[in-house]
Enzyme design. Structure first.
Site, PDB file in Angstrom:
ATOM      1  N   ARG A 191       0.696  -0.667   0.132  1.00  0.00           N
ATOM      2  CA  ARG A 191      -0.138  -0.120  -0.410  1.00  0.00           C
ATOM      3  C   ARG A 191       0.649   1.369   0.077  1.00  0.00           C
ATOM      4  NH1 ARG A 191      -1.462   2.261   4.919  1.00  0.00           N
ATOM      5  NH2 ARG A 191      -2.497  -0.961   5.322  1.00  0.00           N
ATOM      6  N   TYR A 210     -16.883  16.782 -15.415  1.00  0.00           N
ATOM      7  CA  TYR A 210     -16.841  15.307 -15.028  1.00  0.00           C
ATOM      8  C   TYR A 210     -17.819  14.747 -14.809  1.00  0.00           C
ATOM      9  CZ  TYR A 210     -16.502  10.050 -14.965  1.00  0.00           C
ATOM     10  OH  TYR A 210     -16.618   9.133 -15.363  1.00  0.00           O
ATOM     11  N   ASP A 251      -7.794  19.004 -14.591  1.00  0.00           N
ATOM     12  CA  ASP A 251      -7.654  17.224 -14.837  1.00  0.00           C
ATOM     13  C   ASP A 251      -7.525  17.741 -16.861  1.00  0.00           C
ATOM     14  OD1 ASP A 251      -9.673  15.143 -16.427  1.00  0.00           O
ATOM     15  OD2 ASP A 251     -11.000  15.078 -14.658  1.00  0.00           O
ATOM     16  N   LYS A 271      -8.640   6.497 -19.340  1.00  0.00           N
ATOM     17  CA  LYS A 271      -9.011   7.109 -20.580  1.00  0.00           C
ATOM     18  C   LYS A 271      -7.270   6.677 -21.593  1.00  0.00           C
ATOM     19  CE  LYS A 271     -12.833   7.481 -19.014  1.00  0.00           C
ATOM     20  NZ  LYS A 271     -12.345   8.793 -17.745  1.00  0.00           N
TER      21      LYS A 271
END
Ligand SMILES: *Cc1c(COP(=O)(O)O)cnc(C)c1O
Length: 356
Positions: free
Chosen positions: A25, A77, A149, A174
């Site tokens: 982690r 978004y 973004d 994406k």
């Protein structure tokens, strides 16, 4: 080639004494190699990867103290807007949604003394272009952090950090992933204090990608430049074809001279990417008929993969946007959004032509 380190933990020599890895982690060699590549790609000193784009959004908001004020571009978004409105607003964070292409609206919003400014450019699905340098000036004057973004442009076509942004975000699901086979997110930044805070949030919150996903995303970076060239070529050709077709009411693509912010786009982008939105002349039933006739463009959410996709924002990606806001933005029954893949350009145009 960095191997896939499929390990949660690492053997230590003595308690607390190890070669930089103790638990995945916190750090994993596969992820670390990928994060270094991400930073380089965006011209940043640091890169951090997350389990999804929204996990990366969440990490940025967790930098803020309760009572903070955030200016957000109005057609952000859908999932980002939902996270802000439905999850974070109840933690006493004050989100203001503003049309940042409207100078007057922006001026009065800047007077609210925001702690953070959140922009996406080009926006989804209306392809509005926001002037990153102008926003960086506002952020500097008001002492706000500027987050961009950069998912739609990709690091190949736009470098927000060079224009004054503090943090760049990508949904690596994406263009960066590019093959519609994973979910991921990334943050890139050069400021050491932001890196340390975000690295702590990544470690403490734990929304990290698996070693396998980190490997896939790292591998995808090798073809990102080539893929973007073809996405851009197809986006431009499709936008021009649609703009000349009599069944199309309007086309939104930053590469078209008719786009209201084309000059800003040409100034701050090196290419216009593969995302094209348009309004079909007709009602919802006509649009559904059109969608069913398409053979290459598959009807699916998401974007940025090598395969072309078509999306109906009102019923699909933007269904969670309040109806009043959708109306204001122009997201209605006749709006269609295309993600142009890397197929042969003529094949894509022929597909649209026969469906129309
Ligand atoms: C998809 C997307 C996100 C969210 O990313 P996920 O990987 O789906 O969590 C954020 N911003 C933009 C612009 C996106 O397209």
């Amino acid at each position: 080639m960095q191997p896939i380190f499929a390990t949660s933990t690492y053997v230590q020599e003595e308690p607390g004494k190890h070669k930089g890895f103790d638990y995945s982690r916190a750090d994993n060699p596969t992820r670390q190699a990928y994060e270094e590549a991400l930073a380089t790609l965006e011209g940043a000193r640091h890169g951090l990867s997350f389990a999804s784009g929204l996990a990366a959004v969440q990490a940025v908001i967790q930098l803020l103290d309760p009572g903070s004020r955030i200016l957000v571009c109005d057609d952000v978004y859908g999932g980002t807007g939902r996270l802000f409105r439905r999850l974070f607003a109840k933690y006493n964070l004050d989100f203001h949604f503003v049309d940042m292409a409207d100078r007057e609206a922006l001026k009065s919003a800047a007077n609210l003394k925001p702690n953070l400014i959140w922009i996406e450019t080009p926006t989804n699905p209306m392809m509005k272009v926001i002037d990153i340098r102008a926003m960086a000036q506002i952020a500097m004057k008001t002492g706000a952090l500027l987050v961009v973004d950069n998912t739609f442009a990709s690091p190949i076509f736009q470098s927000p950090l060079e224009m004054g942004a503090d943090i760049v975000l990508h949904s690596t699901t994406k263009y960066i992933g590019g093959h519609s086979d994973l979910i991921g997110g990334a943050l890139m930044m050069s400021r050491q204090d932001l890196f340390e805070s975000l690295k702590f949030i990544q470690f403490a919150g734990g929304a990290v990608p698996s070693a396998f996903d980190a490997y896939l995303m790292h591998r995808s970076l090798k073809t990102l430049g080539l893929r973007m060239v073809q996405h851009n070529k197809n986006g431009m050709a499709v936008a021009e074809f649609l703009a000349s077709h009599k069944r199309i009411k309007r086309v939104m693509y930053p590469g078209l001279k008719s786009h209201p912010q084309h000059s800003i786009a040409a100034e701050q982008m090196r290419g216009f990417s593969g995302m094209v939105s348009f309004d079909l002349d007709g009602n919802y039933e006509t649009v559904v008929k059109f969608l069913k006739k398409l053979k290459i463009f598959a009807l699916a959410e998401s974007l940025g993969g090598v395969e072309s996709l078509v999306n109906h924002p009102e019923k699909m990606t933007h269904a969670s946007v309040p109806e009043e806001m959708r109306k204001k933005l122009g997201i209605g029954p006749s709006l269609v959004r295309l993600s142009c893949g890397i197929e042969d350009t003529d094949d894509l145009i022929a597909d649209l032509q026969q469906a129309l």
